[in-house]
Design a protein around this motif. Structure first.
Motif, PDB file in Angstrom:
ATOM      1  N   UNK A 163       0.831  -1.209   0.000  1.00  0.00           N
ATOM      2  CA  UNK A 163       0.000   0.000   0.000  1.00  0.00           C
ATOM      3  C   UNK A 163       0.865   1.257   0.000  1.00  0.00           C
ATOM      4  N   UNK A 164       1.918   1.269   0.802  1.00  0.00           N
ATOM      5  CA  UNK A 164       2.786   2.448   0.838  1.00  0.00           C
ATOM      6  C   UNK A 164       3.518   2.636  -0.493  1.00  0.00           C
ATOM      7  N   UNK A 165       3.884   1.538  -1.143  1.00  0.00           N
ATOM      8  CA  UNK A 165       4.500   1.648  -2.473  1.00  0.00           C
ATOM      9  C   UNK A 165       3.527   2.264  -3.470  1.00  0.00           C
ATOM     10  N   UNK A 166       2.282   1.805  -3.436  1.00  0.00           N
ATOM     11  CA  UNK A 166       1.270   2.342  -4.342  1.00  0.00           C
ATOM     12  C   UNK A 166       1.010   3.825  -4.068  1.00  0.00           C
ATOM     13  N   UNK A 167       0.903   4.183  -2.795  1.00  0.00           N
ATOM     14  CA  UNK A 167       0.637   5.576  -2.451  1.00  0.00           C
ATOM     15  C   UNK A 167       1.805   6.480  -2.829  1.00  0.00           C
ATOM     16  N   UNK A 168       3.021   5.950  -2.753  1.00  0.00           N
ATOM     17  CA  UNK A 168       4.172   6.744  -3.160  1.00  0.00           C
ATOM     18  C   UNK A 168       4.197   7.018  -4.653  1.00  0.00           C
ATOM     19  N   UNK A 169       3.657   6.086  -5.443  1.00  0.00           N
ATOM     20  CA  UNK A 169       3.618   6.263  -6.895  1.00  0.00           C
ATOM     21  C   UNK A 169       2.365   6.992  -7.366  1.00  0.00           C
TER      22      UNK A 169
END
Length: 239
Positions: A163-169
Motif C-alpha cells: 500500500x505504501x509503495x502504491x501511495x508513493x507512486x
C-alpha cells in the motif's frame, strides 16, 4: 527520392506508439498496395525504441535467471525459487489492468515498469516463504501449520508495504504535466502490479508451497523401502 514525415504527439492526449500502430495498421498497407515500389521505415524515437526493446527482451531473461540464482542460494532449494517467482506473471496482469483502469495505452515505458516490477513483487513472496521455512526449522511445525502461521504473521507487513509503495507512486500516476507524462505508464505498471501481485501472493504462494511439499513427500515415500524390503535386504546381507 526520400520523403521524411515528422510529427510530435501530445502525450497527455495520446501516446506516440498508439499513433504509429494505427498508421501502420490502417494507412501503410493501402499505400504499399497503391505504390508497390515504396518502402516505409520508422526513424527517430520509434527506431530507437524498437532497438531498445529488442535488447530489453534478452536482458530481461538474464535478469530472471540471476533472480532465480540469488533466490536458490539462501533458500537452498531448486524448486522454492520457482514458488517465489510465481507472483511475477500476476504482477504483469495487474500492470495491464492498471493501464485499463487509468485509461492508458501500453507503451515502451509500461514495459520498463513491468521489468522493474519483476524484481519488486517477489519481495512479498520471499518474505512469506522464508518465514515458512523458519517456522519449520526452528519451531518444528508441519507444513500446513507453518503456512498458516506465516500468512497470519506476515499479512500486515506485506500489505502495508504494498500500500505504501502504491501511495508513493500515486502522485506520479495522476499527474498531467507534459514533462512527466512519459513516466506515468511506468508508475502505473509498478503501482498496480505491486498491489495486484501482493493480493494474489497472500493466497497463491502458501497454496503452491503446500502443493510442492505434498508432491515432494510422495517422491520421498516412493524412494523409501518398505519394511519387508528392508528385512529381505538385511537377511540377504547376513547370509
Amino acid at each position: 527520392r526520400t520523403i521524411n514525415i515528422v510529427a510530435s504527439a501530445d502525450r497527455n492526449r495520446v501516446a506516440p506508439e498508439t499513433i504509429l500502430l494505427q498508421v501502420f495498421k490502417t494507412h501503410v498497407p493501402k499505400l504499399l498496395e497503391d505504390y508497390p515500389g515504396v518502402s516505409i521505415y520508422q526513424a527517430g524515437e520509434a527506431e530507437e525504441r524498437a532497438r531498445a526493446l529488442s535488447g530489453l527482451v534478452s536482458a530481461s531473461l538474464v535478469a530472471l535467471m540471476v533472480i532465480y540464482a540469488l533466490l536458490a542460494i539462501p533458500l537452498k532449494s531448486y524448486l522454492q525459487p520457482l514458488v517465489v517467482m510465481a507472483s511475477i506473471p500476476f504482477g504483469f496482469i495487474g500492470a495491464i489492468l492498471g493501464h485499463q483502469i487509468m485509461n492508458y495505452d501500453l507503451v515502451f515505458f509500461s514495459l520498463l515498469g513491468m521489468i522493474a516490477l519483476a524484481g519488486v513483487v517477489i519481495n512479498s513472496s520471499l518474505v512469506l516463504v522464508d518465514f515458512i521455512n523458519r517456522n519449520r526449522r526452528l519451531h518444528g511445525m508441519n507444513v500446513r501449520d507453518a503456512v498458516i502461521d506465516s500468512g497470519m504473521s506476515r499479512f500486515r507487513p506485506i500489505f502495508l508495504t504494498s500500500v505504501t509503495t502504491f501511495m508513493g507512486l500515486l502522485p506520479l500516476m495522476v499527474t498531467r504535466d507534459f514533462d512527466t507524462a512519459p513516466f506515468v505508464p511506468l508508475a502505473v505498471s509498478l503501482g498496480f502490479g505491486v498491489v495486484f501481485a501482493t493480493a494474489v501472493t497472500l493466497i497463491l504462494i502458501p497454496a503452491l508451497f503446500v502443493i510442492l511439499e505434498d508432491v515432494l513427500s510422495l517422491f520421498r515415500e516412493e524412494r523409501q523401502p518398505t519394511a519387508v524390503e528392508a528385512i529381505d535386504t538385511t537377511l540377504t546381507a547376513e547370509s
